[in-house]
Design an enzyme around this catalytic site. Structure first.
Site, short mmCIF file in Angstrom:
data_model
loop_
_atom_site.label_atom_id
_atom_site.label_comp_id
_atom_site.label_asym_id
_atom_site.label_seq_id
_atom_site.Cartn_x
_atom_site.Cartn_y
_atom_site.Cartn_z
N SER A 12 0.81 -1.22 0.00
CA SER A 12 0.00 0.00 0.00
C SER A 12 0.84 1.27 0.00
O SER A 12 0.30 2.36 -0.13
CB SER A 12 -0.89 0.00 1.25
OG SER A 12 -0.06 0.08 2.41
N VAL A 15 4.17 1.20 6.00
CA VAL A 15 5.22 0.41 6.63
C VAL A 15 4.80 -1.05 6.85
O VAL A 15 5.62 -1.97 6.70
CB VAL A 15 5.68 1.07 7.96
CG1 VAL A 15 4.58 1.06 9.01
CG2 VAL A 15 6.94 0.38 8.52
N ASP A 16 3.54 -1.30 7.18
CA ASP A 16 3.11 -2.67 7.50
C ASP A 16 3.23 -3.60 6.30
O ASP A 16 3.79 -4.70 6.40
CB ASP A 16 1.67 -2.66 8.04
CG ASP A 16 1.56 -1.96 9.39
OD1 ASP A 16 2.54 -1.98 10.14
OD2 ASP A 16 0.50 -1.39 9.68
N CYS A 101 -14.68 -3.07 2.20
CA CYS A 101 -13.57 -3.06 1.24
C CYS A 101 -12.78 -4.36 1.31
O CYS A 101 -12.42 -4.95 0.29
CB CYS A 101 -12.65 -1.87 1.50
SG CYS A 101 -11.17 -1.86 0.46
N CYS A 222 -10.50 6.38 4.18
CA CYS A 222 -9.45 6.74 3.23
C CYS A 222 -9.92 7.78 2.21
O CYS A 222 -9.20 8.71 1.89
CB CYS A 222 -8.93 5.50 2.52
SG CYS A 222 -10.21 4.59 1.61
#
Length: 421
Positions: A12, A15-16, A101, A222
């Site tokens: 995305s 960081v994850d 989503c 988002c």
């Protein structure tokens, strides 16, 4: 040799997902990164945030030396997620687009693209969650034939994949995965499931992923971003002016642009009043918003709700619930809120009554009640009916009012109450 195992990881630009892809590489898998563009819009400075995220995701794949793909699900997101979001608001409900989503985009569109177009043995995301399968068991799933047809043989022995909470209980994201299908879950790896957020950041810092480390954590919806929520919604829905009314004395306190702009528990913006008032009920027929003068007002507390048809992660209700028609477990209706002990009562139509052991604040129609038992996320159902508030009960309403969504949410006696709601 595990090198042949092909894992397609959603990246995305955060960081994850970057660390998830890194850890998969470390396990010796052949990893491909895929960036999903789900929303077409500019931020308040005229910059497309998705383009910036896409660049960051591409840089992650360059640093990790893995192939990068970009897919656009703007149309699917609009049809399956955003239209539903607007519909729910128009009905006065409080939707959760992140849950929707994951169900329709990440674990359906992306999942199918990874398996069918890229030949993935498994998919992976940066969610903080775990399943009951080891990696090797996940890879074996592609060779297990699933039963065809509408109904399964009830005697068939199944290896049901469980959705388990992450080691980092604060970051745990099973709430958002509670509507994901069993088919997608059994082919998914969650590399961050056993890690804390701090440790994930440490791994990023030690592996040249500084550009994603410096980014702010994305929170909130988002597609709204940093914009004013009211202004955003009013671009899509017609204003429906109405009144703010005190629930205690029916006094009109002010006006608003639309009852759908408010959710239960939030502070009402009422011009000219110094002390805060909070939304406790909404009257869709009149377009009025009922408010109360304290954040802990009894009109905000309820202990009973009914869901729509529940999506069970295991595809069917827990055996104890089927056997006894009732089951003790826990639930939450917002991510990161404390789990609430409750009793579920199963209805014939697959909906459930949820009776909280003690009244909870600000339950709202349209939110998802997500169920947990012993570290396992069992699934979730959309809240379509609310029981009477503590305030209504205190006033001694013999037939307590019930906030109902439409007439199609099922009839029937509520559990442990004498009244048919």
């Amino acid at each position: 040799m595990q090198g042949a195992r092909h894992v397609v990881c959603a990246v995305s630009g955060g960081v994850d997902s970057a660390v998830a892809a890194l850890l998969l590489r470390r396990r010796g898998y052949q990893v491909t990164g895929v960036f999903m563009k789900n929303w077409d819009s500019l931020d308040e400075h005229g910059v497309c945030t998705a383009d910036k995220d896409c660049e960051d995701a591409y840089r992650v794949c360059q640093i990790l030396d893995i192939p990068f793909h970009q897919v656009s699900y703007v149309k699917e997101y609009w049809n399956d997620v955003f239209s539903d979001f607007l519909n729910e608001y128009e009905k006065g409900r409080t939707p959760n687009p992140d849950i929707v989503c994951n169900k329709h985009i990440k674990f359906s569109c992306f999942f199918n693209y990874a398996v069918d177009n890229l030949g993935a043995d498994a998919v992976a995301t940066g969610h903080y969650a775990r399943t009951s399968l080891e990696d090797e068991e996940v890879f074996q799933q592609k060779h297990i034939k699933r039963p065809e047809g509408l109904f399964r043989n009830r005697f068939e022995i199944r290896n049901v994949v469980k959705l388990l909470q992450a080691a980092d209980s604060f970051k745990d994201q099973t709430f958002f995965l509670s509507q994901v299908s069993q088919d997608a879950l059994r082919r998914t790896l969650f590399p961050l499931g056993g890690l804390t957020k701090d440790f994930v950041k440490k791994i990023a810092a030690e592996n040249r992923l500084h550009h994603v480390l410096q980014k702010k954590e994305s929170v909130g919806i988002c597609f709204v971003g940093k914009r004013n929520f009211e202004n955003f919604i009013l671009q899509y829905l017609q204003p429906r002016p109405g009144k703010f009314i005190s629930i205690e004395d029916n006094k009109v306190l002010g006006t608003h642009k639309g009852w759908f702009l408010y959710t239960l528990g939030q502070r009402a913006k009422i011009g000219g009043l110094r002390e805060p008032w909070y939304v406790v009920e909404k009257d869709g027929a009149r377009g009025d918003v009922l408010v109360a003068p304290r954040t802990d007002h009894p009109a905000l507390y309820r202990d009973l709700l009914r869901t729509g048809r529940v999506h069970w992660v295991a595809e069917e209700p827990p055996a104890a619930l089927v056997r006894d028609k009732m089951m003790e477990c826990h639930f939450r209706f917002r991510h990161q809120m404390a789990l609430v002990p409750c009793v579920l009562t199963l209805n014939q139509d697959g909906t459930v009554w949820v009776t909280a052991v003690k009244a909870v604040r600000a339950l709202a129609l349209g939110q998802f009640a997500v169920f947990y038992k012993g570290g396992e996320c069992l699934g979730s159902g959309k809240i379509l009916r609310l029981g009477p508030s503590a305030y209504t009960l205190q006033k001694g309403g013999s037939t307590p009012s019930m906030a109902v969504e439409g007439s199609g949410s099922g009839q029937g006696d509520s559990p442990g109450r004498g009244t048919t709601l």
